[in-house]
Design a protein around this motif. Structure first.
Motif, short mmCIF file in Angstrom:
data_model
loop_
_atom_site.label_atom_id
_atom_site.label_comp_id
_atom_site.label_asym_id
_atom_site.label_seq_id
_atom_site.Cartn_x
_atom_site.Cartn_y
_atom_site.Cartn_z
N THR A 1 0.83 -1.20 0.00
CA THR A 1 0.00 0.00 0.00
C THR A 1 0.87 1.25 0.00
N GLY A 2 0.49 2.20 -0.86
CA GLY A 2 1.19 3.48 -0.92
C GLY A 2 2.30 3.56 -1.94
N THR A 3 2.65 2.44 -2.54
CA THR A 3 3.73 2.46 -3.54
C THR A 3 3.14 2.70 -4.94
N PRO A 4 3.92 3.34 -5.81
CA PRO A 4 3.44 3.51 -7.19
C PRO A 4 3.64 2.24 -8.00
N VAL A 5 2.72 1.99 -8.92
CA VAL A 5 2.78 0.80 -9.76
C VAL A 5 2.44 1.20 -11.19
N ASP B 1 -10.86 6.77 -10.83
CA ASP B 1 -10.24 7.39 -9.65
C ASP B 1 -9.07 6.56 -9.14
N GLY B 2 -7.92 7.22 -8.91
CA GLY B 2 -6.74 6.54 -8.41
C GLY B 2 -5.84 5.98 -9.50
N TYR B 3 -6.23 6.18 -10.76
CA TYR B 3 -5.47 5.67 -11.90
C TYR B 3 -5.15 6.81 -12.87
N SER B 4 -3.99 6.70 -13.51
CA SER B 4 -3.67 7.59 -14.62
C SER B 4 -3.09 6.75 -15.75
N VAL B 5 -3.13 7.30 -16.96
CA VAL B 5 -2.63 6.57 -18.12
C VAL B 5 -1.78 7.50 -18.97
N SER B 6 -0.97 6.87 -19.81
CA SER B 6 -0.21 7.64 -20.80
C SER B 6 -0.02 6.80 -22.05
N ARG B 7 0.00 7.49 -23.18
CA ARG B 7 0.24 6.82 -24.45
C ARG B 7 1.12 7.73 -25.31
N SER B 8 2.39 7.46 -25.30
CA SER B 8 3.36 8.27 -26.04
C SER B 8 3.67 7.68 -27.41
N LEU C 1 -0.62 2.09 -17.62
CA LEU C 1 -1.57 2.36 -16.53
C LEU C 1 -0.77 2.52 -15.25
N THR C 2 -0.96 3.65 -14.57
CA THR C 2 -0.22 3.92 -13.34
C THR C 2 -1.17 4.09 -12.16
N LEU C 3 -0.82 3.38 -11.10
CA LEU C 3 -1.48 3.58 -9.82
C LEU C 3 -0.51 4.44 -9.01
N GLU C 4 -0.85 5.69 -8.79
CA GLU C 4 0.09 6.63 -8.18
C GLU C 4 0.46 6.21 -6.75
N SER C 5 -0.51 5.71 -6.01
CA SER C 5 -0.31 5.27 -4.64
C SER C 5 -1.28 4.12 -4.40
N ALA C 6 -0.78 2.91 -4.57
CA ALA C 6 -1.66 1.75 -4.59
C ALA C 6 -2.40 1.56 -3.27
N THR C 7 -3.65 1.14 -3.37
CA THR C 7 -4.46 0.81 -2.20
C THR C 7 -4.96 -0.62 -2.32
#
Lengths: 110, 115
Positions: free
Chosen positions: B15-19, B62-69, B76-82
């Motif tokens: 919990t709390g780590t980025p993934v 909510d709690g997720y972000s994405v990027s496509r370069s 898919l990034t979980l900034e602070s996993a719960t």
């Protein structure tokens, strides 16, 4: 809001015992209805797309049908290898997103 | 799996780590999607992309972000996993040609456990 309801949640059949899975849907203008098969630990595998009421599609022991409110996946003389979870999804007109049901877990015993 | 590779296939984190989960496609399809699958909920859309740097939210973003370069990669990034983000995550792709039916093809999934 678009919704998809699948029944039953689980179905147990003997090999050779035919049956049907149901997918009821409400959508603001149906663009397409999809059936997928999902094996444990794997991603969904595309089976069929149905576009309009009255349409039918077949693949081996599977036949999918569509009405204005529901779709059926008929399984004729199933084999143990047909055991899987079957997912139904709908696409509304004008949208690229799909709305999925929760699936029917099918177990076919020899 | 239709030229779709998800990595990692399994991950355990705290919990709390980025993934960050990665989806790579070799089909040159325009649309890419991230779903999560949980018992009793079926597949739920998190985010999707309709082109490089073009993304939009799904129903459970909510709690997720994405990027496509690049066309082929969708992260898919979980900034602070719960713990509530423990799930199986699937990437999907589709051609998405205007007016065409949207057949989506899925990857093999990533099983994420947040302790």
């Amino acid at each position: 809001e678009d919704q998809v309801t699948q029944s039953p949640e689980a179905l147990r059949l003997q090999e050779g015992e035919s049956s049907s899975l149901n997918c009821s849907y409400t959508v603001s203008g149906l663009r397409g209805l999809f059936w997928y098969r999902q094996d444990p630990g794997k991603g969904p595998e595309f089976l069929f797309t149905l576009y309009s009421a009255g349409e039918e599609k077949e693949k081996e022991r599977l036949k999918a049908t569509l009405t204005k409110k529901e779709s059926f996946l008929h399984i004729t003389a199933p084999k143990p290898e047909d055991s899987a979870t079957y997912l139904c999804a709908v696409q509304a007109s004008g949208f690229q997103k799909l709305v999925f049901g929760t699936g029917t877990r099918l177990l076919v015993s020899p | 799996d239709a030229g779709i590779t998800q990595s990692p296939r399994h991950k355990v984190t705290e919990t709390g780590t980025p993934v960050t989960l990665r989806c790579h496609q070799t089909e040159n399809h325009r649309y890419m999607y991230w779903y999560r699958q949980d018992p009793g909920h079926g597949l739920r859309l998190i985010h999707y992309s309709y082109g490089v740097k073009d993304t939009d939210k799904g129903e459970v973003s909510d709690g997720y972000s994405v990027s496509r370069s690049k066309t082929e990669d969708f992260l898919l990034t979980l900034e602070s996993a719960t713990s509530s983000q423990t799930s199986v995550y699937f990437c999907a792709i589709s051609e998405g040609t205007s007016g065409n039916i949207n057949i989506q093809y899925f990857g093999a999934g990533t099983r994420l456990s947040v302790l």
